[in-house]
Design a protein around this motif. Structure first.
Motif, PDB file in Angstrom:
ATOM      1  N   LEU A  27     -11.044  -3.297 -96.552  1.00 23.35           N
ATOM      2  CA  LEU A  27      -9.898  -2.948 -97.390  1.00 23.35           C
ATOM      3  C   LEU A  27      -8.679  -2.648 -96.536  1.00 23.35           C
ATOM      4  CD1 LEU A  27     -11.410  -0.675-100.191  1.00 23.35           C
ATOM      5  CD2 LEU A  27     -10.528  -2.988-100.408  1.00 23.35           C
ATOM      6  N   GLY A  28      -8.876  -1.935 -95.448  1.00 29.35           N
ATOM      7  CA  GLY A  28      -7.769  -1.634 -94.554  1.00 29.35           C
ATOM      8  C   GLY A  28      -7.150  -2.891 -93.982  1.00 29.35           C
ATOM      9  N   ASN A  29      -7.996  -3.828 -93.606  1.00 33.18           N
ATOM     10  CA  ASN A  29      -7.487  -5.089 -93.051  1.00 33.18           C
ATOM     11  C   ASN A  29      -6.735  -5.909 -94.093  1.00 33.18           C
ATOM     12  OD1 ASN A  29      -8.484  -4.563 -90.508  1.00 33.18           O
ATOM     13  ND2 ASN A  29     -10.377  -5.698 -90.840  1.00 33.18           N
ATOM     14  N   TYR A  35      -4.319   3.508 -93.036  1.00 37.47           N
ATOM     15  CA  TYR A  35      -3.467   4.598 -93.502  1.00 37.47           C
ATOM     16  C   TYR A  35      -2.219   4.131 -94.247  1.00 37.47           C
ATOM     17  CZ  TYR A  35      -6.625   7.231 -90.626  1.00 37.47           C
ATOM     18  OH  TYR A  35      -7.757   7.768 -90.094  1.00 37.47           O
ATOM     19  N   GLU A  36      -2.132   2.854 -94.551  1.00 45.37           N
ATOM     20  CA  GLU A  36      -1.009   2.345 -95.341  1.00 45.37           C
ATOM     21  C   GLU A  36      -1.170   2.804 -96.789  1.00 45.37           C
ATOM     22  OE1 GLU A  36       1.717   0.736 -94.275  1.00 45.37           O
ATOM     23  OE2 GLU A  36       0.930   1.026 -92.256  1.00 45.37           O
ATOM     24  N   VAL A  37      -0.043   2.933 -97.476  1.00 47.21           N
ATOM     25  CA  VAL A  37      -0.043   3.459 -98.837  1.00 47.21           C
ATOM     26  C   VAL A  37      -0.913   2.609 -99.760  1.00 47.21           C
ATOM     27  CG1 VAL A  37       1.412   3.935-100.847  1.00 47.21           C
ATOM     28  CG2 VAL A  37       2.206   4.541 -98.563  1.00 47.21           C
ATOM     29  N   MET A  41      -4.223   3.828-101.781  1.00 42.49           N
ATOM     30  CA  MET A  41      -4.311   3.725-103.237  1.00 42.49           C
ATOM     31  C   MET A  41      -5.598   3.021-103.653  1.00 42.49           C
ATOM     32  SD  MET A  41      -0.277   2.991-104.155  1.00 42.49           S
ATOM     33  CE  MET A  41      -0.689   1.874-105.438  1.00 42.49           C
ATOM     34  N   MET A  42      -5.978   1.992-102.900  1.00 44.59           N
ATOM     35  CA  MET A  42      -7.233   1.287-103.205  1.00 44.59           C
ATOM     36  C   MET A  42      -8.436   2.203-102.974  1.00 44.59           C
ATOM     37  SD  MET A  42      -6.894  -1.606-104.555  1.00 44.59           S
ATOM     38  CE  MET A  42      -8.609  -2.044-104.449  1.00 44.59           C
TER      39      MET A  42
END
Length: 64
Positions: A27-29, A35-37, A41-42
């Motif tokens: 999900l981060g990728n 740490y992106e918004v 949120m996900m």
């Protein structure tokens, strides 16, 4: 609503499996970094889906 929650929980489980097995935060990728918004949120939405399923499962069991 329940089907969406199940899909989100499966996504979360696959993400945790990827982290555990390969050290890859899927999900981060996909959403630009852990740490992106949008990623946060996900993560939050997946967590809410898990809580929803826990609560609805307890209610279903009480009615049996």
């Amino acid at each position: 609503m329940r089907k969406l929650a199940i899909i989100l929980v499966i996504v979360g489980a696959l993400n945790w499996g990827g982290i555990g097995a390969f050290g890859v935060d899927l999900l981060g990728n996909v959403f630009g970094g852990t740490y992106e918004v949008l990623s946060r949120m996900m993560y939050f939405t997946v967590g809410l889906a898990g809580i929803y399923l826990i609560m609805t499962q307890k209610l279903e069991n009480k009615s049996d």
